[in-house]
Design an enzyme around this catalytic site. Structure first.
Site, mmCIF file in Angstrom:
data_model
loop_
_atom_site.group_PDB
_atom_site.id
_atom_site.type_symbol
_atom_site.label_atom_id
_atom_site.label_comp_id
_atom_site.label_asym_id
_atom_site.label_seq_id
_atom_site.Cartn_x
_atom_site.Cartn_y
_atom_site.Cartn_z
ATOM 1 N N ASN A 110 42.476 31.660 -2.981
ATOM 2 C CA ASN A 110 42.511 31.548 -1.523
ATOM 3 C C ASN A 110 43.420 32.601 -0.884
ATOM 4 O OD1 ASN A 110 40.894 29.432 -2.051
ATOM 5 N ND2 ASN A 110 42.323 27.834 -1.438
ATOM 6 N N THR A 155 24.250 55.813 41.480
ATOM 7 C CA THR A 155 24.518 54.367 41.535
ATOM 8 C C THR A 155 23.137 53.752 41.701
ATOM 9 O OG1 THR A 155 24.766 54.252 43.932
ATOM 10 C CG2 THR A 155 26.776 54.682 42.695
ATOM 11 N N HIS A 156 22.943 52.590 41.105
ATOM 12 C CA HIS A 156 21.616 51.925 41.124
ATOM 13 C C HIS A 156 20.516 52.833 40.554
ATOM 14 C CE1 HIS A 156 23.492 48.962 43.882
ATOM 15 N NE2 HIS A 156 24.046 50.049 44.417
ATOM 16 N N SER A 277 6.334 62.929 16.447
ATOM 17 C CA SER A 277 5.346 61.862 16.309
ATOM 18 C C SER A 277 4.209 62.390 15.456
ATOM 19 C CB SER A 277 4.830 61.479 17.697
ATOM 20 O OG SER A 277 3.580 60.839 17.584
ATOM 21 N N LYS A 283 5.741 65.384 21.228
ATOM 22 C CA LYS A 283 6.882 64.498 21.415
ATOM 23 C C LYS A 283 8.126 64.884 20.623
ATOM 24 C CE LYS A 283 6.502 60.295 21.805
ATOM 25 N NZ LYS A 283 6.441 58.957 22.227
ATOM 26 N N GLU A 290 18.335 55.810 20.190
ATOM 27 C CA GLU A 290 17.655 54.510 20.303
ATOM 28 C C GLU A 290 18.160 53.535 19.232
ATOM 29 O OE1 GLU A 290 13.382 55.206 20.338
ATOM 30 O OE2 GLU A 290 13.712 56.866 21.728
ATOM 31 N N TYR A 317 41.536 26.351 3.414
ATOM 32 C CA TYR A 317 40.357 27.078 2.951
ATOM 33 C C TYR A 317 39.179 26.137 2.733
ATOM 34 C CZ TYR A 317 37.166 29.922 0.229
ATOM 35 O OH TYR A 317 36.048 30.587 -0.196
ATOM 36 N N GLN A 322 33.689 32.063 2.884
ATOM 37 C CA GLN A 322 33.049 33.148 2.130
ATOM 38 C C GLN A 322 32.019 33.868 3.016
ATOM 39 O OE1 GLN A 322 32.302 32.786 -2.174
ATOM 40 N NE2 GLN A 322 30.156 32.659 -1.643
ATOM 41 N N LYS A 325 32.249 37.470 5.190
ATOM 42 C CA LYS A 325 32.168 38.847 4.709
ATOM 43 C C LYS A 325 30.939 39.638 5.147
ATOM 44 C CE LYS A 325 35.028 37.584 0.937
ATOM 45 N NZ LYS A 325 35.055 36.203 1.495
HETATM 46 N N1 ARG Z 1 34.582 34.090 -3.125
HETATM 47 C C1 ARG Z 1 35.497 33.273 -2.395
HETATM 48 C C2 ARG Z 1 35.477 33.694 -0.902
HETATM 49 O O1 ARG Z 1 35.016 34.736 -0.649
HETATM 50 C C3 ARG Z 1 36.881 33.405 -2.932
HETATM 51 C C4 ARG Z 1 37.782 32.256 -2.669
HETATM 52 C C5 ARG Z 1 37.369 31.067 -3.470
HETATM 53 N N2 ARG Z 1 38.292 29.986 -3.352
HETATM 54 C C6 ARG Z 1 37.985 28.736 -3.732
HETATM 55 N N3 ARG Z 1 38.893 27.834 -3.576
HETATM 56 N N4 ARG Z 1 36.810 28.436 -4.204
HETATM 57 O O2 ARG Z 1 35.910 32.993 -0.028
#
Ligand code: ARG
Length: 369
Positions: A110, A155-156, A277, A283, A290, A317, A322, A325
């Site tokens: 953790n 403007t506008h 294109s 084009k 974009e 935690y 998780q 990420k």
């Molecule tokens: N892979 C876990 C995460 O990204 C790591 C931490 C896991 N901790 C646990 N108590 N299971 O959060």
């Protein structure tokens, strides 16, 4: 890969549960931070005599070997591992034996994952700041070149008053300067060390959290261990700053797209940053601009994602975390790519100042002299 948490359970999980639970596909990008964090941890454990100096050195040597082998390609990530933390510890134990297991003394995954995320996001924030600088340079150079090029100011989306193209461009420079400040500012809050918070309540070992923090270049330590392991505000803040940056790039993109159209013809993008294109050879499409405009949506999505993941999690935690990420990493990758393409696109953009001037002369922008 064998489980390292076979206490209450026999560790035999269903393959579907394993795949569902695993994060190594997306957290393996933090291998360097994980290893460097572990080296600092081992050296603190040695310095405080929690493990012997010999064990600490053996662990550090082993980790060094893993880092260089991953970097050279001699060692490949095993995607059947649960996460990058488990993978590194497993390889370490295979290489140096039982001593490898002592690395996890006075530590939990953790505080380990919180540490890795902070080290990774701190590095990425610096990279984003440098890339904003590159774009700022391209904008300022173009503005300097066109400080007397007259264009209609709008403007506008109606012709309003004459301005210079340099003046108009520098409006974007101001936005980017504020974006840069936001990243600088949030880096302060990333740069707080959670290591030593352990699972949530710290440890009875006599560790030295300040020593670890200093070794790893942190300016502060988390003052509350429960907060230390469950705080992901820094991920929200990064993604919020990234969203604001994308909003600015998207507005700029929109103008570049308009200016490149036959209707405006104020600029012509270099061939290197446009596409054609297959069926309409006349084009020249502003695909890069974009795409930046389009990718703004996914970064906003990343922000909503992390906010929503966090909103109902009780302390401390929980595995939901998780899910911080992928979205945040996507925001990192997306802003970096957008800035990379934007700077040279602006630098190589041809400004058709005669067209701008003649547009400024039509539409009653100034009273007739
Ligand atoms: N892979 C876990 C995460 O990204 C790591 C931490 C896991 N901790 C646990 N108590 N299971 O959060």
């Amino acid at each position: 890969m064998a489980k390292m948490w076979t206490g209450r359970t026999d560790g035999v999980t269903d393959k579907i549960a394993d795949d569902f639970n695993s994060s190594i596909k997306f957290d393996s990008r933090m291998y360097k931070q994980d290893i460097i964090g572990s080296m600092a941890h081992a050296s603190m454990l040695g310095a405080k005599n929690i493990i012997s100096k010999i064990d600490a050195d053996t662990i550090i040597d082993g980790l060094n070997g893993i880092l260089s082998d991953l970097e050279s390609g001699a060692l490949e990530i095993d995607y059947s591992a649960e996460d990058i933390h488990m993978f590194v510890e497993q390889v370490l134990t295979e290489r140096i034996g039982e001593t490898g297991k002592k690395l996890h003394t006075a530590r939990s995954r953790n505080d380990q994952v919180a540490l890795d995320m902070r080290m990774y996001m701190r590095e990425q924030t610096d990279i984003v700041i440098n890339k904003i600088d590159e774009l700022l340079k391209a904008i300022v150079l173009k503005a300097e070149e066109h400080k007397t090029s007259i264009m209609p100011g709008y403007t506008h989306l109606q012709r309003a008053q004459p301005v210079t193209f340099g003046h108009h461009l520098l409006a974007y420079a101001m936005m980017l300067i504020r974006d840069k400040e936001r990243f600088f500012d949030l880096k302060k809050r990333i740069n707080v060390s959670p290591i030593g918070c352990c699972a949530l309540a710290g440890t009875t070992y006599d560790t030295d959290r300040v020593m670890e923090a200093e070794t790893l270049g942190f300016s502060e330590i988390a003052l509350n261990s429960i907060d230390g392991v469950s705080d992901r505000d820094f991920c929200v803040e990064f993604t919020a700053a990234a969203s604001m940056l994308m909003m600015h790039l998207s507005r700029f993109s929109e103008e570049i797209i308009l200016w490149s159209s036959w209707e405006f013809k104020f600029v012509e993008l270099s061939d290197a940053f446009t596409t054609g294109s297959s069926i309409m050879p006349q084009k020249k499409n502003s695909d890069m601009a974009e795409l930046v405009r389009g990718k703004t949506g996914r970064v906003y999505g990343d922000l909503m994602g992390i906010l929503t993941v966090l909103k109902g999690i009780p302390l401390a935690y929980n595995k939901d975390m998780q899910e911080d990420k992928e979205g945040v990493f996507d925001a990192v990758d997306t802003v970096k790519m957008c800035l990379d393409v934007f700077a040279p696109m602006v630098a190589t953009m041809k400004v058709l100042k005669e067209n701008m001037l003649s547009a400024a002369q039509k539409g009653l922008l100034t009273p007739p002299i």
